[in-house]
Scaffold this active site. Structure first.
Site, PDB file in Angstrom:
ATOM      1  N   TYR A 279       0.829  -1.071  -0.116  1.00 46.97           N
ATOM      2  CA  TYR A 279      -0.137  -0.089  -0.043  1.00 46.97           C
ATOM      3  C   TYR A 279       0.780   1.158   0.246  1.00 46.97           C
ATOM      4  O   TYR A 279       0.661   2.479  -0.465  1.00 46.97           O
ATOM      5  CB  TYR A 279      -0.983  -0.060   1.314  1.00 46.97           C
TER       6      TYR A 279
ATOM      7  N   LYS B 112      -3.248   7.969   3.182  1.00 45.89           N
ATOM      8  CA  LYS B 112      -4.638   7.762   4.322  1.00 45.89           C
ATOM      9  C   LYS B 112      -4.156   8.121   5.816  1.00 45.89           C
ATOM     10  O   LYS B 112      -4.866   8.723   6.409  1.00 45.89           O
ATOM     11  CB  LYS B 112      -4.901   6.227   4.301  1.00 45.89           C
TER      12      LYS B 112
HETATM   13  N1  LIG Z   1     -11.161  -0.305  -2.658  1.00 42.15           N
HETATM   14  C1  LIG Z   1     -10.816  -0.526  -1.776  1.00 42.15           C
HETATM   15  O1  LIG Z   1     -10.243  -1.496  -1.367  1.00 42.15           O
HETATM   16  C2  LIG Z   1     -10.863   0.798  -0.598  1.00 42.15           C
HETATM   17  C3  LIG Z   1     -10.544   0.403   0.832  1.00 42.15           C
HETATM   18  C4  LIG Z   1     -10.807   1.614   1.608  1.00 42.15           C
HETATM   19  C5  LIG Z   1     -10.787   2.770   1.151  1.00 42.15           C
HETATM   20  N2  LIG Z   1     -10.946   2.866  -0.232  1.00 42.15           N
HETATM   21  C6  LIG Z   1     -11.012   4.624  -0.677  1.00 42.15           C
HETATM   22  O2  LIG Z   1     -12.538   4.619  -1.334  1.00 42.15           O
HETATM   23  C7  LIG Z   1     -12.445   5.794  -2.091  1.00 42.15           C
HETATM   24  C8  LIG Z   1     -13.155   5.425  -3.385  1.00 42.15           C
HETATM   25  O3  LIG Z   1     -12.183   4.607  -4.081  1.00 42.15           O
HETATM   26  P1  LIG Z   1     -12.890   2.983  -4.802  1.00 42.15           P
HETATM   27  O4  LIG Z   1     -12.127   1.858  -4.268  1.00 42.15           O
HETATM   28  O5  LIG Z   1     -14.391   3.298  -4.939  1.00 42.15           O
HETATM   29  O6  LIG Z   1     -12.484   3.140  -6.144  1.00 42.15           O
HETATM   30  P2  LIG Z   1     -12.898   3.913  -7.605  1.00 42.15           P
HETATM   31  O7  LIG Z   1     -11.449   3.871  -8.481  1.00 42.15           O
HETATM   32  O8  LIG Z   1     -14.232   3.297  -8.133  1.00 42.15           O
HETATM   33  O9  LIG Z   1     -12.860   5.446  -7.211  1.00 42.15           O
HETATM   34  C9  LIG Z   1     -11.685   6.234  -6.949  1.00 42.15           C
HETATM   35  C10 LIG Z   1     -12.320   7.653  -7.670  1.00 42.15           C
HETATM   36  O10 LIG Z   1     -11.311   8.613  -7.389  1.00 42.15           O
HETATM   37  C11 LIG Z   1     -11.475   9.485  -8.582  1.00 42.15           C
HETATM   38  N3  LIG Z   1     -10.144  10.316  -8.850  1.00 42.15           N
HETATM   39  C12 LIG Z   1      -8.928  10.022  -9.203  1.00 42.15           C
HETATM   40  N4  LIG Z   1      -8.426  11.094  -9.397  1.00 42.15           N
HETATM   41  C13 LIG Z   1      -9.012  12.178  -9.234  1.00 42.15           C
HETATM   42  C14 LIG Z   1      -8.883  13.721  -9.272  1.00 42.15           C
HETATM   43  N5  LIG Z   1      -7.710  14.016  -9.785  1.00 42.15           N
HETATM   44  N6  LIG Z   1     -10.206  14.411  -9.266  1.00 42.15           N
HETATM   45  C15 LIG Z   1     -11.278  13.791  -8.706  1.00 42.15           C
HETATM   46  N7  LIG Z   1     -11.444  12.375  -8.670  1.00 42.15           N
HETATM   47  C16 LIG Z   1     -10.172  11.761  -8.792  1.00 42.15           C
HETATM   48  C17 LIG Z   1     -11.690   8.460  -9.845  1.00 42.15           C
HETATM   49  O11 LIG Z   1     -12.065   9.182 -10.872  1.00 42.15           O
HETATM   50  C18 LIG Z   1     -12.630   7.536  -9.007  1.00 42.15           C
HETATM   51  O12 LIG Z   1     -13.864   7.977  -9.181  1.00 42.15           O
HETATM   52  C19 LIG Z   1     -11.013   6.083  -2.195  1.00 42.15           C
HETATM   53  O13 LIG Z   1     -10.534   7.177  -1.613  1.00 42.15           O
HETATM   54  C20 LIG Z   1     -10.324   4.945  -1.891  1.00 42.15           C
HETATM   55  O14 LIG Z   1      -8.928   4.942  -1.472  1.00 42.15           O
HETATM   56  C21 LIG Z   1     -10.865   2.117  -1.229  1.00 42.15           C
END
Ligand SMILES: NC(=O)c1ccc[n+]([C@@H]2O[C@H](COP(=O)([O-])OP(=O)(O)OC[C@H]3O[C@@H](n4cnc5c(N)ncnc54)[C@H](O)[C@@H]3O)[C@@H](O)[C@H]2O)c1
Length: 254
Positions: A153, A160
């Protein structure tokens, strides 16, 4: 009546129907909210995905690294709703060189991109939406437990950790506006963001077995439910906090 009846919610981060944000937008609508989405990059794709929601919402362009997008966000959102009661930050990105076990060699430019998009943007989004939150409300962000150094990570973990700190400072400074600021720390979910992490399968293999409640890597609804609960009036005295939606992994030794 749903728990978000009458509330106006801005949801960032919808990319595919596997996005955590997609699930949040869907549940928020089912609970009575009016939803506006922001999209980044492939807007036509986000618009196509938005049509799969119960009530297809407007999609507004937002790149959190683009100052003009942020400065004009309130006006552009204001064309669709007369204010906001909630904002969801579901945005994360780190260049490949900042992930996958390359921690000691990642250049500052790549680290700075990760921090700009994944950490600083939490503050930028909150400030950009403030003019629309005159009656107070709730801001919710998506976290991955940053109290430990995880495999692969890397700098996203550092981003984070910064997000968790930013959450507390935002809570401190926005309390006077009657705005609550909280994070949902989700377990690993198979989204685009997760698939772009080299070695993500290490999480996938370990998590379900470690979680006291078990863990479904493709079910974004538990995390989305927590987001919706935090956006509702049912956490009126909670701010600067982190709700873990990870099957209980954070609570047990491995
Ligand atoms: N998937 C996992 O395992 C997980 C676990 C915990 C937290 N998260 C967090 O959840 C959140 C959403 O991610 P996800 O897993 O749904 O994946 P996802 O890829 O569906 O969403 C990530 C989003 O970030 C957006 N993004 C990237 N660069 C950007 C920018 N410059 N301006 C605006 N938007 C931008 C992308 O367009 C996308 O919609 C993130 O913060 C991620 O770190 C994910």
């Amino acid at each position: 009546m749903g728990i978000l009846q009458g509330k106006r919610i801005l949801v960032t981060g919808v990319l595919t129907n596997a996005s955590i944000a997609f699930s949040v937008a869907k549940l928020a609508q089912e609970e009575g909210a009016t939803v506006v989405l922001t999209g980044y990059g492939r807007l036509s794709l986000v618009e196509r995905i938005a049509k799969r929601l119960p009530a297809p919402p407007p999609v507004i362009e937002l790149d959190v690294q683009n100052t003009e997008h942020l400065e004009t966000l309130a006006d552009r959102v204001g064309e669709h709703v007369d204010g906001l009661d909630g904002v969801v930050h579901a945005i994360g990105f780190a260049p490949q060189t900042a992930l996958g076990g390359n921690f000691l060699n990642t250049a500052w430019e790549d680290v700075s991109t990760a921090l700009h998009v994944s950490t600083y943007s939490y503050k930028s989004l909150a400030v950009a939406c403030l003019p629309l939150m005159k009656e107070g409300g709730a801001i919710v962000g998506l976290d991955f437990d940053a109290t430990k150094a995880w495999p692969v990570y890397d700098w996203m973990g550092v981003a984070k950790a910064g997000l968790e700190s930013c959450n507390r400072y935002l809570a401190r400074d926005l309390g006077r506006h009657n705005i609550r600021v909280n994070l949902v720390a989700a377990g690993p979910l198979r989204t685009m963001a997760a698939k772009s992490i080299p070695g993500f399968q290490e999480f996938e293999e370990a998590w379900p077995g470690k979680a006291p409640l078990g863990w479904d890597l493709s079910d974004t609804e538990p995390a989305a439910k927590a987001c919706v609960a935090l956006l509702s009036d049912w956490f009126p005295a909670t701010t600067g906090d982190i709700v873990h939606v990870d099957g209980g992994v954070h609570a047990v030794g491995s």
